[in-house]
Write a protein that holds these residues in place. Structure first.
Motif, PDB file in Angstrom:
ATOM      1  N   GLU B 224      21.128  -1.079 -17.298  1.00  0.00           N
ATOM      2  CA  GLU B 224      22.175  -1.353 -16.378  1.00  0.00           C
ATOM      3  C   GLU B 224      23.160   0.361 -17.662  1.00  0.00           C
ATOM      4  OE1 GLU B 224      25.225  -3.990 -15.688  1.00  0.00           O
ATOM      5  OE2 GLU B 224      24.539  -4.581 -14.666  1.00  0.00           O
ATOM      6  N   ILE B 249      13.269  -1.178 -14.846  1.00  0.00           N
ATOM      7  CA  ILE B 249      14.671  -1.348 -13.164  1.00  0.00           C
ATOM      8  C   ILE B 249      15.273  -0.782 -14.375  1.00  0.00           C
ATOM      9  CG2 ILE B 249      15.960  -1.785 -11.500  1.00  0.00           C
ATOM     10  CD1 ILE B 249      13.827  -4.114 -11.112  1.00  0.00           C
ATOM     11  N   LYS B 250      16.111   0.571 -14.045  1.00  0.00           N
ATOM     12  CA  LYS B 250      17.074   1.333 -14.501  1.00  0.00           C
ATOM     13  C   LYS B 250      18.114   1.571 -13.799  1.00  0.00           C
ATOM     14  CE  LYS B 250      20.340   3.165 -17.480  1.00  0.00           C
ATOM     15  NZ  LYS B 250      21.444   3.377 -16.284  1.00  0.00           N
ATOM     16  N   VAL B 251      19.176   0.778 -13.791  1.00  0.00           N
ATOM     17  CA  VAL B 251      19.921   0.749 -12.498  1.00  0.00           C
ATOM     18  C   VAL B 251      21.390   1.736 -12.692  1.00  0.00           C
ATOM     19  CG1 VAL B 251      20.429  -1.389 -11.064  1.00  0.00           C
ATOM     20  CG2 VAL B 251      21.905  -0.732 -13.018  1.00  0.00           C
ATOM     21  N   GLY B 252      21.580   3.084 -11.802  1.00  0.00           N
ATOM     22  CA  GLY B 252      22.507   4.157 -12.191  1.00  0.00           C
ATOM     23  C   GLY B 252      21.945   5.304 -11.489  1.00  0.00           C
ATOM     24  N   ARG B 253      21.181   4.993 -10.206  1.00  0.00           N
ATOM     25  CA  ARG B 253      20.600   6.661 -10.182  1.00  0.00           C
ATOM     26  C   ARG B 253      21.941   6.614  -9.020  1.00  0.00           C
ATOM     27  NH1 ARG B 253      15.383   7.874 -10.774  1.00  0.00           N
ATOM     28  NH2 ARG B 253      13.562   6.066 -10.781  1.00  0.00           N
ATOM     29  N   SER B 254      22.501   5.825  -8.391  1.00  0.00           N
ATOM     30  CA  SER B 254      23.946   5.836  -7.580  1.00  0.00           C
ATOM     31  C   SER B 254      25.037   5.407  -8.389  1.00  0.00           C
ATOM     32  CB  SER B 254      23.591   5.471  -6.091  1.00  0.00           C
ATOM     33  OG  SER B 254      23.651   4.452  -6.340  1.00  0.00           O
ATOM     34  N   LYS B 256      27.614   4.213  -6.670  1.00  0.00           N
ATOM     35  CA  LYS B 256      27.493   2.889  -6.491  1.00  0.00           C
ATOM     36  C   LYS B 256      27.348   2.112  -7.984  1.00  0.00           C
ATOM     37  CE  LYS B 256      30.012   2.739  -2.024  1.00  0.00           C
ATOM     38  NZ  LYS B 256      31.117   1.670  -2.077  1.00  0.00           N
ATOM     39  N   ALA B 257      26.107   2.329  -7.922  1.00  0.00           N
ATOM     40  CA  ALA B 257      25.087   1.541  -8.833  1.00  0.00           C
ATOM     41  C   ALA B 257      25.796   1.526 -10.182  1.00  0.00           C
ATOM     42  CB  ALA B 257      24.143   1.567  -8.806  1.00  0.00           C
ATOM     43  N   LYS B 259      29.205   2.040 -10.702  1.00  0.00           N
ATOM     44  CA  LYS B 259      30.781   1.415 -10.484  1.00  0.00           C
ATOM     45  C   LYS B 259      29.950   0.216 -10.852  1.00  0.00           C
ATOM     46  CE  LYS B 259      34.484   1.532  -7.815  1.00  0.00           C
ATOM     47  NZ  LYS B 259      34.899   1.866  -6.113  1.00  0.00           N
ATOM     48  N   ALA B 260      28.936  -0.369 -10.140  1.00  0.00           N
ATOM     49  CA  ALA B 260      28.854  -1.791 -10.490  1.00  0.00           C
ATOM     50  C   ALA B 260      28.292  -2.048 -11.216  1.00  0.00           C
ATOM     51  CB  ALA B 260      28.102  -2.051  -9.155  1.00  0.00           C
ATOM     52  N   SER B 263      31.595  -2.856 -13.793  1.00  0.00           N
ATOM     53  CA  SER B 263      32.770  -3.761 -13.774  1.00  0.00           C
ATOM     54  C   SER B 263      31.616  -5.496 -14.132  1.00  0.00           C
ATOM     55  CB  SER B 263      33.028  -3.950 -12.049  1.00  0.00           C
ATOM     56  OG  SER B 263      32.274  -3.986 -11.447  1.00  0.00           O
ATOM     57  N   HIS B 264      30.563  -4.786 -14.291  1.00  0.00           N
ATOM     58  CA  HIS B 264      29.563  -6.182 -14.104  1.00  0.00           C
ATOM     59  C   HIS B 264      29.460  -6.094 -15.668  1.00  0.00           C
ATOM     60  CE1 HIS B 264      24.873  -8.148 -13.906  1.00  0.00           C
ATOM     61  NE2 HIS B 264      26.243  -9.087 -13.624  1.00  0.00           N
TER      62      HIS B 264
END
Lengths: 475, 475
Positions: B224, B249-254, B256-257, B259-260, B263-264
């Motif tokens: 993340e 996998i690196k989330v955070g292209r969007s 929404k991601a 933000k997720a 908070s995660h």
């Protein structure tokens, strides 16, 4: 340039009861496959092999020549002769009043100049005499909805299931893979057609038939090149009026693929960018792989269309929220914010530290205590038009606790007026697939493919809403 | 800001033999899962539950307090207390000489300001006292290579397989899905780590360990946010030297991601475009889904790296040639033209109308008569560095003909010096998967996912060739 056929002619073409097979022999694999597929389709009509040197072929009474065939019963002929003697056979069949022909043989436009000449002669003869001809260089068709098959391919796997998916393909083997994958996913097939070189009947003719056959609710096409764009436009318009999505793989994005298409069925792949714009305008869904095609067909056959374009996602992992959000962004799926009232209701359900959002992480404790209520709350949110929510798939029938959990959800699921997608947590088994299928639920197994299908589904619903407002397709 | 740890310290951290579990109780799911996973990992060390009100927990002798634990044997502690009393327990553990701690509890930076304060206090204490702490807000680790587990999650499915894939994840549940999918695909795991909020040990520390643990040949990361880019660069450089690919996998292209993620696990997702460039420069492979990650891990563990970037494809359908060519273009895979000598040799093998090209359509008759020779010819072509060729998967052990066909190919396949990928024609069964796996062959089941994996594989090989020339990573 292209002729037009009356709907009832094509309808008859696909419903033969007495089928001559010219060139059938004991050694011929095509004939063996054809018999096998007819049996699998539970074909109850008759087959008449024509072979100059046999009284029976593979146990079926044979005729020495076309002239020997019983008078006025035959309504269809399959021709599997060498291309050099095909035209004569076609003429003879015409002489016997047989005007519906499947020509399996290759050796035409796909082989170069000589073959192209032969194909043009054949085409001209058929057009001049009102002969409907499928092929050459194709495997035939299966009309699963009416228990008929003259399909000569040997690679469609699984039990035949009559159903709502129509399949048209310009590549035999590829289209067989599509059919196998549909059947494996419990998707029934109305009509399955391999078009080959399309000397007479073209992919547009077949699609026109599928749009109005009364069986087909989703059309799939594996396309190397269109031959009749005006007719395709007409078909697309008619499909939109009937809310029948057309999902295509159109090869030819790359130079290599254009070359492959030309040597394969002699098709012209066309300008790819122009086609893309045309597809968008006419609501034709373009996918890049068989996997995506079948998944997209699945969602269309399993769910009612959403009324808006807001997707709600509910899962039990913050990590998955991020992963899904990124994939949604990539595929152009809108993840609307939740209404304030939804957030307040969710806060009462979830632990203090949870922050309700879309995608929603219900956290472990939320999952254990109240998935049914959480789904209800999300479904009540007016920004959400389709909900993708997690469940745990049962491994087998002994999986009592998981069954109880799913049973509770299923009774709710079938009450919702909005479409619902299940994202199973944990690996799926064949048992789980049947379980969801038999309960009428749509699940996605691979989030990547599944979210792409959802994207197509929501975009198509949006296209239809616009189309119905205007009742027209505008540039 | 981030401390550095000696390699031997981290090595000890991951190899505990006497493990205290502070907060273990009969009701606690984490403890139940931990015992279960230790058994599945065939852990032969000892576990010491600490519970003020019990003499035994789940059949294991318990201790009333940390002070009551046997002297000088405990080398690791798992803490699953409420966050409000964690710091006191950590201090007490330190007093007993226990400096390796897994903190499972949540209630820290992921919950907001108060939690962040608590986390900073904890972090400071650990740093001041040389305590290695995993977590908080995580599920622990499994060291499958050494038969050790303190993993408290309950969703990793399948038999544990010690192996070459190291997994680090900032999301417990997501990382569990990755592990389940690896095991289902017969991929063994060296070390599996869920990092949580990373108050002390960070994802970069774990990756640094994996690069040098002597077991791991492929590193997977579900990320993340990175916290220590200088260390990540160092790790990437070391990984390149050891030819160990890092697949993330690196989330955070969007939005929404992002933000997720916040908070995660309280992670900062960072500027995505900058990260993409960084990944390219350092040879880190970025994938978009768990499906792609596992498929990419599969090819790296199954095949030697190709020596150039030319892919040859051999199939039996012109339609598939086009489909594959388009996917290759989309994923940036080079499909070189065949050498003239290759074309001449193929022309002798194939029917007159076949036009040898890459992708190659061997046609039905080519497939029946000479796949072994055709593969040989393609492998001899100096433009081809990796060959993806079709085969027919056997359904079960009774599938005699198909077995004979595959057996003939397999004896060849293992002789080739270049890597080979099998694209099975027909749907795969579990039997077929085992059959190929046991024969040491890499197959792709879904062309889309498989070709993406091949693209990553070839790009990484190219990266390594450049890297070895320069022995450095340049901007």
């Amino acid at each position: 340039m292209n002729s037009s056929y009356r709907a009832d002619q094509i309808k008859c073409f696909f419903a033969p009861r007495h089928i001559a097979v010219v060139g059938a022999s004991g050694k011929n694999l095509w004939f063996r496959n054809m018999l096998d597929n007819a049996r699998r389709a539970r074909f109850e009509g008759s087959i008449y092999p024509v072979n100059p040197r046999a009284d029976e072929v593979r146990g079926v009474k044979a005729y020495r020549s076309i002239a020997d065939l019983p008078a006025s019963t035959i309504d269809f002929a399959v021709v599997i002769l060498k291309s050099s003697i095909v035209l004569d056979a076609v003429k003879e069949l015409y002489g016997r009043g047989i005007k519906n022909i499947l020509l399996v043989s290759s050796g035409y436009a796909e082989t170069g100049e000589e073959g192209t000449k032969k194909q043009i002669q054949l085409q001209q003869y058929c057009r001049d005499h009102g002969i409907l001809l499928m092929g050459p260089n194709c495997l035939g068709f299966m009309n699963m909805a009416e228990n008929i098959s003259v399909f000569t391919g040997g690679a469609v796997e699984g039990t035949f299931i009559p159903g709502a998916v129509g399949v048209v393909g310009q590549s035999g083997a590829t289209t067989e893979i599509i059919a196998s994958s549909l059947l494996k996913n419990s998707l029934g097939i109305s009509l399955f057609v391999t078009t080959g070189n399309e000397a007479v009947l073209t992919v547009e003719d077949y699609m026109e038939h599928l749009v109005s056959d009364g069986q087909t609710r989703v059309i799939l096409g594996f396309i190397e090149g269109f031959r009749n764009i005006p007719k395709l436009k007409k078909v697309a318009l008619e499909a939109a009026k009937n809310k029948i999505p057309i999902i295509v793989i159109k090869v030819g994005r790359s130079v290599k693929a254009v070359k492959a298409a030309s040597s394969h069925t002699g098709a012209l792949a066309g300008n790819d960018g122009v086609l893309d714009g045309f597809f968008r305008q006419y609501g034709i869904i373009r996918v890049d792989s068989i996997e995506d095609m079948v998944e997209t067909a699945r969602i269309f056959t399993r769910l009612p269309l959403p009324e808006g374009n807001g997707l709600g996602i509910c899962t039990l992992s913050g990590g998955l929220c991020g992963l899904y959000a990124d994939l949604c962004e990539q595929y152009g799926i809108s993840l609307p914010s939740l209404e304030d009232s939804t957030i307040k209701r969710l806060e009462q359900m979830l632990p203090d530290f949870a922050r309700p959002d879309n995608p929603l992480d219900v956290t472990g404790s939320g999952f254990q205590s109240g998935m049914d209520t959480i789904n209800d709350i999300l479904m009540d949110d007016c920004n959400i038009d389709l909900l993708a929510t997690l469940s745990i798939a049962p491994k087998d029938s002994d999986d009592v606790l998981i069954h109880a959990f799913n049973d509770m959800l299923i009774s709710k699921f079938t009450d919702y007026s909005k479409p619902l997608v299940i994202i199973p947590f944990k690996e799926m088994t064949d048992y789980a697939r049947s379980y969801y299928h038999e309960n009428g639920l749509y699940f996605i197994e691979q989030p990547q493919t599944g979210l792409k299908a959802i994207a197509h589904f929501m975009k198509y619903a949006g296209f239809l809403r616009k189309f119905e407002q205007n009742n027209d397709i505008r540039g």
